[in-house]
Design a protein around this motif. Sequence first.
Motif, PDB file in Angstrom:
ATOM      1  N   MET A 325       0.739  -1.225  -0.030  1.00  0.00           N
ATOM      2  CA  MET A 325      -0.097   0.048   0.199  1.00  0.00           C
ATOM      3  C   MET A 325       0.792   1.176   0.044  1.00  0.00           C
ATOM      4  N   TYR A 326       2.119   1.149   0.805  1.00  0.00           N
ATOM      5  CA  TYR A 326       2.708   2.414   0.964  1.00  0.00           C
ATOM      6  C   TYR A 326       3.706   2.519  -0.473  1.00  0.00           C
ATOM      7  N   LEU A 327       4.119   1.601  -1.129  1.00  0.00           N
ATOM      8  CA  LEU A 327       4.921   1.435  -2.065  1.00  0.00           C
ATOM      9  C   LEU A 327       4.131   2.017  -3.354  1.00  0.00           C
ATOM     10  N   MET A 328       2.685   1.996  -3.404  1.00  0.00           N
ATOM     11  CA  MET A 328       2.033   2.332  -4.711  1.00  0.00           C
ATOM     12  C   MET A 328       1.049   3.472  -4.452  1.00  0.00           C
ATOM     13  N   HIS A 329       0.861   3.716  -3.135  1.00  0.00           N
ATOM     14  CA  HIS A 329      -0.152   4.776  -2.756  1.00  0.00           C
ATOM     15  C   HIS A 329      -0.186   6.153  -3.292  1.00  0.00           C
ATOM     16  N   LEU A 330       0.918   6.958  -3.633  1.00  0.00           N
ATOM     17  CA  LEU A 330       1.130   8.182  -3.859  1.00  0.00           C
ATOM     18  C   LEU A 330       0.413   8.489  -5.131  1.00  0.00           C
TER      19      LEU A 330
END
Length: 393
Positions: A325-330
């Motif tokens: 989730m963090y890798l792809m969220h931005l």
Amino acid sequence: MTTSSKEPAPVRTAEPAGRPQRIHGLDALRGGALLLGIVLHACVPFIATQSWFFHDRYTSVGLAETNFVIHSFRMVLFMTLAGYFGALMLDRRGARRYVGDRAKRVLLPMFAFWPVAVFPLGLLALMFASTRPGTAQPEVTDPLVMFGPGQLWFLLVLMECIVITVAVRALLIRFIGRERTSAFSERMATLFSSRAGVLVASVPYTVVVLIQGRPMSGIIEPATIVPEVAPLVGYLGAFAVGWALRRRSDALAGISRDWAAYLTVGAISLSIMLIAQGQVPLPMGAALVALGGWCVTYGLIGVCVRFLSRPRPAIRYLADASYWMYLMHLPIVVAIGMSLADLNLPVAVKLSITLIGSSAMLLLTYQLAVRCTPLGAWLNGHRHPWKSAERGA
């Protein structure tokens, strides 16, 4: 700091036959630190004074204060937990396999995910500016900045901390021996798990803020892949604290006894900075932010060790999903935020839509494309069978 009358049991890190025991409280906390990053980035468009890919038509002082509080402790907490789990993995696998695993699951994802997680951000910013003639976009000509790590910078800094720590450990073993190195590590664990330990831990953070000169920004992350001394010192200090705490089986239990006191001191320190709007002498501001960030870190570790020791399926699922989730969220968070930027809606509604919409998309893609696939085995170190994944979902 006061001591609770109820003594928590020491955290068990022993490994039963067959499979290592999972430390559920810390695992949940590590996932929470990553997910808080999504909240932090969703708040930034409403903060007029902060540089970002776009800004909403409305601003919010409350979200600016929330951003400051989250930023003061989040990555310090993450690096501390990374150090703790790193020492645990090294004990189980040895230094060579530990570094190799981290290169595979920490360093390689930074390069592999950059084209889909960082590169689109510049395109989104250009698209947003092209529809608003009065919007100024800074010109970036430095290739190191243009192809910087973006929000994946923490993977590079984490890998630097890992390499430095393993190298220092090897040198200590080589020159003073394994027994003396272990004794030194235990003494450091005793120090950091004592009530004075939070003060010692905050020293590198304080030094970094003094060097960078912006207390309200906490530790400023590097903008390029070139190592920067200041953030590396701050986060290496946090990694070393976590690494040392692993050396004593009762260290986390010692911290958990005073969780309420740590959170109280942290709240007071950060509140002083918010009330003063950062208008305090730099040494005082640096000390308050560092102490506040570290006290919140210790307090949250204590809470999770004490109250989240048993497995909870929903929390464990989110902990597993948090890395993806963090890798792809931005790009998703920025795209949703841009689509809402000009709408006449309350800030709370826009923020809720951004967080709910992005979280739903990220969880769906995790369930369908990551959890039970080779991609999940790469990122999380294990691959869930489809049947158990369906029960978890």
